[in-house]
Motif scaffolding. Structure first.
Motif, short mmCIF file in Angstrom:
data_model
loop_
_atom_site.label_atom_id
_atom_site.label_comp_id
_atom_site.label_asym_id
_atom_site.label_seq_id
_atom_site.Cartn_x
_atom_site.Cartn_y
_atom_site.Cartn_z
N ASP A 337 -7.96 -1.54 -4.33
CA ASP A 337 -6.94 -1.48 -4.03
C ASP A 337 -5.60 -2.04 -4.99
O ASP A 337 -5.60 -3.01 -5.87
CB ASP A 337 -6.18 -1.83 -2.99
N ALA A 366 -9.21 5.86 -7.02
CA ALA A 366 -7.99 4.91 -7.29
C ALA A 366 -7.55 4.62 -8.23
O ALA A 366 -5.84 3.99 -8.01
CB ALA A 366 -8.78 3.19 -6.50
N PRO A 372 -6.89 7.52 -2.34
CA PRO A 372 -7.43 5.98 -2.78
C PRO A 372 -8.57 5.81 -1.53
O PRO A 372 -9.40 6.37 -1.20
CB PRO A 372 -6.77 6.12 -1.65
N ARG A 378 -8.78 -1.21 1.16
CA ARG A 378 -7.46 -0.70 0.88
C ARG A 378 -6.90 -2.40 1.61
O ARG A 378 -7.46 -2.96 2.94
CB ARG A 378 -6.78 0.30 1.22
#
Length: 380
Positions: A337, A366, A372, A378
């Motif tokens: 992330d 990502a 994502p 995350r």
């Protein structure tokens, strides 16, 4: 297309560079030493590829990762995985529950009694747990990954797509520079790129404070704990270990794993043994910089005793031993992330190697904003 700096050339960094460069991005990899060096977590020739997870998310992820490994082997023209099959046993592994997940995911397997497993693999002593015989799960698709060869293959493919790999380049800090970022070395060298991906492994805890990340993001990161682990190589009693599978054994006392040791250690006549370690049986350290290389004598006694009790096919005296690094999160989930063009990737907790080429794709997605990472990876 964008410009990227990838910090760290272990399995995760090499995989990320390969995927980003293959999409036409301009990629520079900065490695503090050399790719897959012995100070990190991607060195040597032996990591387990196995499907046995109590979480269906990770079982499915291994299935996806194996397809990526197959593609990487085709592209590189190299054999990166040796097939060995794998055994899961011990009440703490719950082989029956794992078998149910394998059935759901379409992973070939057999659930055996300890007696049947002992007949097939006489070098093991199954069914010795205090909780009784919980059975033995065999899945033949498992194997052993050669991480050094994999890193080399992925970086070679990345270079073929235009990536640049700089070695002897320890990163000291990353700072914002206009709409992009400037990566600084302690000696004043610098690289600039629109986006930065940090795949620094055990060096990550020492680097987090030098990244231009918001305090809220840093506070939300799970605690990252580096462990200096102990690993040992034991000789086979009959001198021939080609038929030995990898294994994971968890009972009330400890979780132990083993695998053919590959090039990692050899006897004087060139033969190799079985590499065995206790999962998270080492000692916590601040970061990779604090690694000592010292074996814990208590851990050595524990593992030697384990071999004597459970693995009669091995001589219960290690002929080689070493330390290695795990970088753990409390849940053992990975971290992929970021914010503001800086992506932090820690595919860690001692089980990330098997996912490397797939994680490269996930990290590239990502970092580029295409997609994502899966929710478990995350930051909350």
């Amino acid at each position: 297309m964008g410009t990227y700096v990838v910090i760290g050339a272990g399995l995760a960094g090499a995989a990320t560079a390969w995927h980003l460069a293959g999409r036409g991005h301009e990629v520079t990899v900065l490695e503090r030493s050399v790719p897959a060096n012995g100070e990190g977590s991607s060195h040597g020739s032996a990591r387990i590829l196995r499907y046995g997870y109590p979480d269906p998310f990770y079982v499915r992820l291994v299935v996806e990762a194996r397809a990526e490994w197959d593609g990487l082997e085709r592209l590189s023209g190299e054999r990166l995985i040796s097939g060995t099959g794998s055994l899961d046993f011990g009440a703490g592994r719950d082989p029956a529950a794992l078998a149910a997940l394998f059935e759901e995911a379409g992973v070939e397997h057999e659930l055996l009694t300890s007696a049947d497993a002992t007949e097939r693999w006489p070098g093991f002593r199954f069914g010795s747990d205090v909780d009784g015989d919980s059975g033995v799960l065999w899945h033949p698709a498992a194997g052993v990954i050669d991480p050094e060869a994999a890193v080399s293959a992925m970086l070679r493919l990345a270079r073929a797509d235009g990536a640049r790999v700089e070695t002897g380049w320890p990163v000291a800090a990353v700072e914002r520079a206009g709409a992009g970022h400037r990566v600084l070395a302690a000696d004043g060298r610098r690289e600039e790129a629109e986006k930065v991906v940090v795949t620094a492994g055990g060096w990550l805890p020492g680097l987090l404070g030098a990244l231009p990340l918001p305090r809220a993001f840093l506070d939300a990161l799970p605690p990252i704990q580096v462990m200096e682990e102990n690993a040992y190589h034991f000789p086979y009693r009959d001198g021939a270990g080609e038929a030995w599978p990898t294994f994971i054994h968890k009972d009330a006392g400890m979780l132990v794993y083993g695998l053919p040791g590959g090039r990692d250690a050899a006897l004087p006549d060139g033969r190799t043994g079985l590499k065995i370690a206790e999962y998270n049986g080492g000692r916590p350290i601040r970061s990779a910089a604090a690694r000592t290389g010292r074996i814990d004598p208590a851990n050595r006694r524990r593992i030697t005793g384990y071999v004597r009790r459970t693995l009669p096919g091995l001589v219960p005296e290690p002929y080689a031993e070493t330390t290695c690094l795990f970088t753990n999160t409390p849940t053992e989930d990975f971290v992929i992330d970021g914010v503001g063009g800086v992506t932090v990737a820690s595919p860690c907790s001692g089980h990330g190697a098997k996912f490397a080429p797939l994680l490269g794709r996930i990290i590239a997605d990502a970092a580029s904003g295409e997609r994502p990472a899966p929710e478990p990876f995350r930051v909350a």
